[in-house]
Design an enzyme around this catalytic site. Structure first.
Site, PDB file in Angstrom:
ATOM      1  N   CYS A 136      40.036  38.719  41.453  1.00  0.00           N
ATOM      2  CA  CYS A 136      39.385  37.678  40.662  1.00  0.00           C
ATOM      3  C   CYS A 136      39.527  37.872  39.158  1.00  0.00           C
ATOM      4  CB  CYS A 136      37.920  37.542  41.061  1.00  0.00           C
ATOM      5  SG  CYS A 136      36.879  38.991  40.743  1.00  0.00           S
ATOM      6  N   HIS A 194      31.987  38.757  40.728  1.00  0.00           N
ATOM      7  CA  HIS A 194      33.055  37.758  40.715  1.00  0.00           C
ATOM      8  C   HIS A 194      33.282  37.339  39.272  1.00  0.00           C
ATOM      9  CE1 HIS A 194      35.837  34.806  42.073  1.00  0.00           C
ATOM     10  NE2 HIS A 194      35.099  33.774  41.698  1.00  0.00           N
ATOM     11  N   ASP A 217      37.745  27.968  38.389  1.00  0.00           N
ATOM     12  CA  ASP A 217      37.883  29.222  39.145  1.00  0.00           C
ATOM     13  C   ASP A 217      39.233  29.219  39.851  1.00  0.00           C
ATOM     14  OD1 ASP A 217      37.636  31.517  40.636  1.00  0.00           O
ATOM     15  OD2 ASP A 217      35.609  31.069  41.345  1.00  0.00           O
TER      16      ASP A 217
END
Length: 226
Positions: A136, A194, A217
């Site tokens: 991530c 995250h 994202d």
């Protein structure tokens, strides 16, 4: 800098940080031990042609080139296209493949990356095949570079004890039998952390109160188109 632009930022300190700054810190780890990783964005390091090629390789462009090009002045649209292109999960020549388990010995361990420039140039050198591997914070770091390169103010956001709810009931469900033993039947989970992006632009489609930082994202979870 132009007040009529969709990505106009009035605060000079914010322009310096979210448009011009080529270095940053990404926070990872867990809520009890937060680690600060240095990251080189390098958005001015001869990357513009790579970023424009990224737009041309997208599924959006391939499906309707005229429509795609006509919308490249819209940061909402560009943000969505770049978000889908940072990861290679849609068979669209995306920049990075994600991997969270198993061995990394045949390719780069995500924890070894410390900047976007080498990743983007490797992607170009490998004829736009996804670079292996990302997680991530790597997806977010590269996305920040590309969007800043294209003139969209962008920053990274880290969240700890990050909830992943798969059945859309807005809760993390755990199941137990009548004896209190945990049952491994739920798919909800909580990650240590995250990382994603926010970009700054106005939202005339939603109204003035929704203008400002917008969430994007690039970490692959589900198919981005259908």
């Amino acid at each position: 800098w132009l007040s009529g632009d969709d990505v106009y930022m009035s605060n000079e300190n914010e322009r310096q940080e979210y448009v011009l700054n080529e270095n940053g810190i990404i926070f990872v780890g867990n809520a009890r031990y937060i680690e600060a990783r240095g990251w080189y964005y390098g958005q001015f390091q001869d990357l513009l042609n790579i970023c424009l090629t990224m737009l041309d390789l997208s599924l959006y462009y391939r499906q309707d080139p005229a429509m795609d090009v006509s919308r490249r002045g819209d940061p909402k649209y560009v943000g969505r296209v770049i978000s889908s292109m940072i990861n290679g999960n849609d068979n669209d020549n995306g920049v990075l493949l994600g991997k969270w388990q198993g061995s990394f010995h045949s390719h780069e361990n995500p924890s070894r990356w410390d900047g976007s420039v080498v990743i983007l140039k490797k992607w170009r050198q490998d004829n736009y095949r996804p670079v292996q591997y990302g997680q991530c914070w790597v997806f977010a770091g590269v996305m920040c570079t590309v969007l800043r390169c294209l003139g969209i103010p962008t920053r990274l956001v880290s969240n700890f004890n990050s909830a992943h709810d798969v059945d859309r009931n807005l809760s993390i469900d755990k199941y137990y039998d009548s004896s209190g033993r945990s049952l491994n039947i739920g798919k909800d989970s909580t990650w240590d952390y995250h990382v994603w992006n926010e970009s700054w632009f106005i939202r005339p489609d939603l109204g003035r109160s929704y203008s400002g930082w917008q969430v994007l994202d690039a970490t692959p979870q589900e198919q981005s188109r259908g």
